[in-house]
Design a protein around this motif. Structure first.
Motif, short mmCIF file in Angstrom:
data_model
loop_
_atom_site.label_atom_id
_atom_site.label_comp_id
_atom_site.label_asym_id
_atom_site.label_seq_id
_atom_site.Cartn_x
_atom_site.Cartn_y
_atom_site.Cartn_z
N ASP A 129 34.50 -18.99 24.23
CA ASP A 129 35.02 -17.71 24.72
C ASP A 129 36.43 -17.45 24.22
O ASP A 129 37.29 -18.34 24.22
CB ASP A 129 35.03 -17.70 26.25
N ALA A 212 27.81 -8.97 24.00
CA ALA A 212 28.89 -9.68 24.67
C ALA A 212 28.30 -10.98 25.21
O ALA A 212 27.10 -11.08 25.46
CB ALA A 212 29.50 -8.85 25.80
N VAL A 214 29.37 -14.97 27.39
CA VAL A 214 30.31 -15.82 28.09
C VAL A 214 29.74 -17.24 28.10
O VAL A 214 28.52 -17.43 28.18
CB VAL A 214 30.56 -15.31 29.53
N THR A 352 30.29 -9.68 32.28
CA THR A 352 29.94 -9.66 30.86
C THR A 352 28.87 -8.62 30.58
O THR A 352 28.90 -7.94 29.54
CB THR A 352 29.47 -11.06 30.39
#
Length: 418
Positions: A129, A212, A214, A352
């Motif tokens: 990340d 996106a 994480v 996220t």
């Protein structure tokens, strides 16, 4: 002739697929199973390396050796430079990763009856990340491992995009899908436009509206549940006998983290635990910790925690019981205990998902379907949070362990021509 495949090297499980005239298929990698746990066991008694379920079986049976699991989690981190000693030989993590990929390749070639020289490998949206340099290094490390095992051509595709390619084979109309890929090590989201017409297109970049990710996954849930409910039974959260400080948390964190457990099996770590016991207000609890470490039962213990997590996906309670030497580690686990332990992680996952929509310039109401893939989508707290966040979206469950591998197989045929 180039023979291509798609390889999903997962934190917990891996698959390998090929595409043919009848569509993509996953190849059997362990007996008739198309999934193989991403686990190796270096046997000290037979001087052999065991893989997958067989590796777990060797370890659980009490065979003397070294278990390695969650190797993907070290990519792009400082741990990639660590080594582990197996009898008289020292292996780096990248070496071990290559050994596992090489075994997958060998088994797949046996099943396919031909050599494979080109591969599209899955990758999370973020290996690491908020660190583009480390993320690029992680992909480079994985590519070197694959090339070292004989793949002449190595390319990558995001894992949630691969899941979208698999799902798109069954759609009958155009709609906007949020691909939710929650695996063992990462949670990735991709907002993708899918339709029957688009699935034949060579270039799909314009249909990927946003991605996106994480670095949170099922192994983090295992660690959080262990730290919250099991490690206190081994002394976590107790004080020294003089009441001046709490016991060090680092050993408990290592014991709760799949890829850090082997760090406890050193003379230095053992000395530190022995010193902790001498100072502890509850030496009886630390004795259990020492028993687990001396018996090298750490992976077995966290394996039981993982089983408890899985059981709590379908039941309200679970009686945890783990025996080591003369000691027994017991705890009554409830589904709300798991929800409480992972609450912060679930909120980061939800944030996220929201970030994915923000990047695409869309809203919750624009999403027609949630495409769930990856084993962690079955955790009740995660599913409840996402369902509440997208109340009008259709929830579509895929083959949670196989859809990424199938999508990568489709992508390999597109890129390499079969």
């Amino acid at each position: 002739m180039t023979r291509a495949c798609g390889l999903d090297f997962g934190t917990s499980n891996s698959t390998l697929g090929m595409a043919g005239a009848n569509g993509p298929r996953l190849l059997p990698l362990e007996a008739d199973k198309v999934t193989i746990p991403s686990v190796l066991f270096f046997g000290f008694e037979d001087d052999a390396i065991h893989f997958g379920r067989e590796a777990v079986g060797e370890y659980v049976s009490g065979a003397d050796g070294r278990l390695m699991r969650s190797l993907k989690s070290v990519l792009g981190t400082g741990l990639i430079g660590d080594t582990t000693r197996v009898k008289k030989k020292t292996y780096g993590f990248l070496d071990i990763l290559g050994i596992f990929i090489g075994e997958m390749k060998r088994r797949a070639e046996t099943a396919a009856g031909e050599a494979l020289d080109s591969v599209v490998m899955g990758r999370p949206v973020h290996f690491v990340d908020d660190d583009p340099k480390a993320d690029a290094e992680a992909q480079g490390q994985l590519e070197r491992a694959a090339r070292g095992q004989g793949f002449a051509h190595v390319e990558f595709q995001f894992e949630p995009i691969a899941a979208a390619l698999d799902y798109e084979r069954q759609v009958t109309r155009e709609h906007l899908a949020l691909i939710v890929d929650l695996g063992g090590g990462t949670s990735d989201f991709s907002l993708v436009r899918v339709s029957p017409e688009r699935r034949a297109a060579e270039e799909r970049g314009a249909d990927i509206l946003a991605t996106a990710g994480v670095h949170i996954g099922g192994t983090d849930f295992d660690r959080l549940l262990a730290m919250g409910r099991i490690m206190p039974e081994l002394g976590l959260g107790t004080q020294t006998s003089d009441g001046k400080r709490y016991l060090p948390t680092a050993p408990y964190y290592d014991l709760s983290t799949w890829h850090r457990i082997n760090r406890l099996y050193s003379a230095h770590a053992h000395r530190e635990l022995t010193e902790t016991r001498r100072e502890a207000e509850r030496p009886d609890l630390v004795d259990k910790m020492i028993d687990v470490v001396e018996e090298r039962a750490g992976h077995r213990l966290i394996g039981e925690v993982e089983e408890a997590k899985i059981a709590l996906s379908g039941h309200d309670g679970y009686g945890f019981r783990f025996a080591v030497r003369e000691a027994v580690i017991e705890a009554e686990l409830r589904v709300e205990h798991l929800a409480d332990a992972i609450a912060d992680s679930v909120e980061r996952i939800a944030a996220t998902a929201a970030e994915t929509l923000r990047r695409a310039g869309t809203t919750v109401g624009d999403v027609d379907g949630l495409i769930l893939t990856g084993g962690s989508t079955q955790v009740p707290a995660v599913l409840r949070r996402l369902s509440a966040m997208f109340p009008d979206a259709q929830v579509i469950r895929t083959d949670v362990l196989g859809s990424v591998g199938l999508g990568l197989a489709i992508e390999s045929a597109r890129r390499f021509g079969g």
